[in-house]
Design an enzyme around this catalytic site. Structure first.
Site, PDB file in Angstrom:
ATOM      1  N   HIS A 157      -0.759  17.759  20.659  1.00 29.58           N
ATOM      2  CA  HIS A 157      -1.419  18.952  21.203  1.00 29.58           C
ATOM      3  C   HIS A 157      -0.725  20.201  20.643  1.00 29.58           C
ATOM      4  O   HIS A 157       0.515  20.272  20.668  1.00 29.58           O
ATOM      5  CB  HIS A 157      -1.328  18.923  22.733  1.00 29.58           C
ATOM      6  CG  HIS A 157      -1.975  20.098  23.366  1.00 29.58           C
ATOM      7  ND1 HIS A 157      -3.319  20.373  23.240  1.00 29.58           N
ATOM      8  CD2 HIS A 157      -1.461  21.099  24.129  1.00 29.58           C
ATOM      9  CE1 HIS A 157      -3.602  21.478  23.894  1.00 29.58           C
ATOM     10  NE2 HIS A 157      -2.504  21.942  24.432  1.00 29.58           N
TER      11      HIS A 157
ATOM     12  N   ALA B 116      -4.769  10.186  32.351  1.00 32.69           N
ATOM     13  CA  ALA B 116      -6.147  10.525  32.701  1.00 32.69           C
ATOM     14  C   ALA B 116      -6.412  12.031  32.696  1.00 32.69           C
ATOM     15  O   ALA B 116      -7.562  12.458  32.810  1.00 32.69           O
ATOM     16  CB  ALA B 116      -6.484   9.928  34.072  1.00 32.69           C
TER      17      ALA B 116
HETATM   18  C1  GAR Z   1      -3.950  19.659  15.498  1.00 37.11           C
HETATM   19  O1  GAR Z   1      -3.279  20.890  15.648  1.00 37.11           O
HETATM   20  C2  GAR Z   1      -4.004  18.940  16.829  1.00 37.11           C
HETATM   21  O2  GAR Z   1      -2.871  19.116  17.621  1.00 37.11           O
HETATM   22  C3  GAR Z   1      -5.196  19.588  17.471  1.00 37.11           C
HETATM   23  O3  GAR Z   1      -6.125  19.692  16.437  1.00 37.11           O
HETATM   24  C4  GAR Z   1      -5.431  19.864  15.194  1.00 37.11           C
HETATM   25  C5  GAR Z   1      -5.973  18.832  14.236  1.00 37.11           C
HETATM   26  O4  GAR Z   1      -5.611  19.129  12.924  1.00 37.11           O
HETATM   27  N1  GAR Z   1      -5.683  18.824  18.564  1.00 37.11           N
HETATM   28  C6  GAR Z   1      -6.165  19.355  19.665  1.00 37.11           C
HETATM   29  O5  GAR Z   1      -6.282  20.550  19.861  1.00 37.11           O
HETATM   30  C7  GAR Z   1      -6.602  18.341  20.693  1.00 37.11           C
HETATM   31  N2  GAR Z   1      -6.776  18.967  21.966  1.00 37.11           N
HETATM   32  P1  GAR Z   1      -5.890  18.081  11.756  1.00 37.11           P
HETATM   33  O6  GAR Z   1      -7.328  17.592  11.912  1.00 37.11           O
HETATM   34  O7  GAR Z   1      -5.695  18.854  10.494  1.00 37.11           O
HETATM   35  O8  GAR Z   1      -4.911  16.971  11.907  1.00 37.11           O
END
Ligand code: GAR
Length: 216
Positions: free
Chosen positions: A118, A151
């Protein structure tokens, strides 16, 4: 959630993605070294046509797509996702930019061994827009959190965190890009450590051996 002992070498891992897949790519690059001890056995997505799926295909890894909209209910999607992931027999599941919440069926099968990354320092700024929310709040330090999925929304026991300073001239994109560059290193380090050394969960604490093994 109980203890997950040291896992098979290499440890089979399924990665779930939704977007650009830079975190997936970092994991794939790490697995090129057999000593890392991880094999990505399948990559799943909740949407077609993403760069993340292209990265998996270029690496010769089996992919699948299960779109929520193709199922009559969210629960039916969750059950299908659970079965499809189970078919790859992973020891760990990694959500790497997977923009869906897994549901009760998935947690019943993979709870305690599903990791999510996250882009904020939990428990601050849960949800889909963490870099935007951190910027809007005016925090001076944010970062990324690797946690064991439960969850809730980004609420699970924390495996690792990395801090990233916010700059005065940051935009949402520049801040998220800098977070992602630190996030990738954290993800690679800790997925490898959990695969090689195992972990246990004691309340909210994720416990790993004090003396981690070297990469195999
Ligand atoms: C990452 O920063 C990840 O932590 C975030 O999306 C990005 C994906 O980057 N995830 C979230 O926000 C989930 N709630 P990527 O597709 O280049 O790996």
């Amino acid at each position: 959630m109980g203890a997950v002992p040291p896992l098979p070498d290499p440890t089979p891992v399924v990665v779930l993605v939704s977007g650009s897949g830079t975190n997936l790519q970092a994991l794939l690059d790490a697995t090129a070294d057999p000593a890392y001890g991880v094999q990505v056995v399948a990559v799943g997505a909740d949407r077609d046509g993403t760069p993340a799926l292209d990265r998996a295909e270029r690496a010769g890894i089996a992919t699948f797509v299960l779109r929520v909209g193709d199922f009559p209910t969210r629960a039916a999607w969750d059950e299908a996702l659970t079965e499809r992931v189970a078919a790859a027999s992973p020891a760990l599941v990694v959500l790497a930019g997977f923009m869906k919440l897994t549901g009760p069926a998935f947690l019943a099968r993979f709870g305690g061994r599903t990791l999510n990354s996250h882009p904020a320092l939990s428990p601050s700024f849960p949800g889909m827009h963490a870099p935007r929310d951190a910027l809007a709040h005016g925090v001076k330090i944010t970062g990324a959190t690797l946690f064991v999925v439960d969850a809730g929304v980004d609420t699970g026991p924390i495996v690792a965190q990395v801090a990233v300073p916010v700059r005065d001239d940051d935009s949402v994109d520049s801040l998220h890009d800098r977070i992602k560059s630190s996030e990738r290193g954290m993800l690679v380090e800790w997925v490898g450590r959990l695969a090689r050394d195992g972990h246990s969960i004691d309340g909210r604490r994720v416990v790993t051996p004090a003396q981690p093994k070297e990469a195999r």
